[in-house]
Scaffold this motif. Structure first.
Motif: not given
Length: 359
Positions: A32, A70-72, A74
């Motif tokens: 990330a 994380d929010s993605q 990653q």
């Protein structure tokens, strides 16, 4: 606990690379971006008994990866899965972990590994490779035995290995006198016990090796010799895992080196002993970026408050039974984890807190 790989007869150089990789590790995913400073630490996570029990995810593992991803989707920090298990291909295990933990795991690249030194008996031809399932074809002359993990039918595999060793690789012919030294034998996993869905620990590849050694000694009057032992707690495993962490950091473009490693496991003899052994190694070596490897023992697998028999040293009490392989040097102090926590979620919280990262 099986070591990674399928049962087959293959060209030896590829198998040595596969064994070194299987007994070592495979890595995480893309990393990330964001305002957080690049990490100078990495996680070495065992799988069985830490993240999963059989094919069932341990709930704490999902909580742990909510903090690590994380929010993605990653990873925020470099992570390498370090396992002795090999009853499934790496790509399949990566897919399984991705589905269970909610991020895209990736398989590491193979690493070359050379057996022995110049002048040793080499392995240039075919080897007998045993794991799951057992091959049922006829074998040509065999130059060595590679043991990747305990098979399903132990008696059949024990017989086949003995046939190969006693016949010098020609089980269809037989010899009047058993050759000694025998063909090279390489084992990639020495775990006596491992943890699946069952409440009690299961016999691992180390137990299979114990049976093989006893049978060979009983039949021949000699000791079975190994050309190499890999997998945790061997230094080779942790050296390879450290390299994977460094490659992850390089792909991300982080300039800060990975100085601190945290190894999380459930088995004192393989996970904790190996991490502590590697920590000792890091204190004396002059090259390389890593400076420490802290061992963290979780209570969701082989080790637990109600585990049968002493699994870790008790202060002032008698030492635990030796669950390691007979050829491994034994220092009881190396069984003592730097930290003992309830589960991998608590382990991740501990690591992030020590490194000053937001929880």
């Amino acid at each position: 606990m099986a070591a990674l790989g399928e049962a087959a007869a293959r060209w030896a150089p590829g198998l040595w690379r596969r064994a070194a990789r299987a007994a070592a590790a495979f890595g995480g995913c893309r990393f990330a971006s964001g305002s957080q400073n690049p990490p100078t630490f990495g996680l070495l996570l065992d799988i069985d008994g830490v993240l999963v029990r059989g094919h069932q995810v341990i709930p704490a593992a999902r909580e742990a990866f909510r903090r690590l991803v994380d929010s993605q989707g990653q990873l925020r920090v470099p992570v390498v899965f370090v396992t002795n298990a090999g009853n499934i291909l790496q790509c399949s295990k990566a897919q399984e972990l991705s589905a269970l933990l909610g991020f895209q795991a990736r398989v590491s690249a193979p690493t070359p590994w050379k057996l022995g030194s110049e002048g040793d008996r080499g392995i240039d031809g075919l080897v007998l490779c045993l794991s799951q399932p057992l091959p049922r074809n006829e074998f040509p002359a065999i130059e060595g035995v590679l043991l990747l993990g305990e098979p399903v039918r132990w008696e059949t595999s024990l017989q086949l290995i003995m046939d190969v060793l006693l016949s010098d690789g020609n089980p269809g012919t037989g010899l009047a006198t058993a050759p000694y030294p025998h063909l090279p034998v390489l084992a990639s996993n020495t775990d006596l016990l491992w943890m699946a869905e069952a409440k009690m620990p299961r016999f691992g590849h180390g137990t299979f090796l114990l049976c093989l050694e006893a049978i060979y000694r009983k039949v021949t009057g000699r000791e079975l010799c190994y050309a190499g032992l890999m997998g945790k707690p061997s230094l080779l495993t942790y050296q390879y895992a450290e390299g994977l962490l460094a490659r992850q950091a390089a792909r991300r473009g982080w300039a800060a080196p990975i100085r601190s490693l945290y190894a999380v496991g459930d088995n004192p003899m393989s996970d904790i002993y190996g991490a502590n052994l590697f920590h000792q190694h890091l204190q004396t070596r002059r090259e390389g970026a890593a400076r420490s490897c802290a061992s963290i023992l979780v209570c969701t697998g082989v080790y637990g408050p109600r585990a049968p028999g002493p699994a870790a040293p008790s202060p002032g009490g008698e030492g635990p039974p030796f669950h390691g392989h007979r050829d491994l040097g034994f220092s009881p102090g190396l069984l003592q984890a730097a930290h003992v926590v309830s589960d991998v979620h608590e382990a991740v919280r501990l690591v992030l807190g020590r490194e000053g990262w937001a929880l």
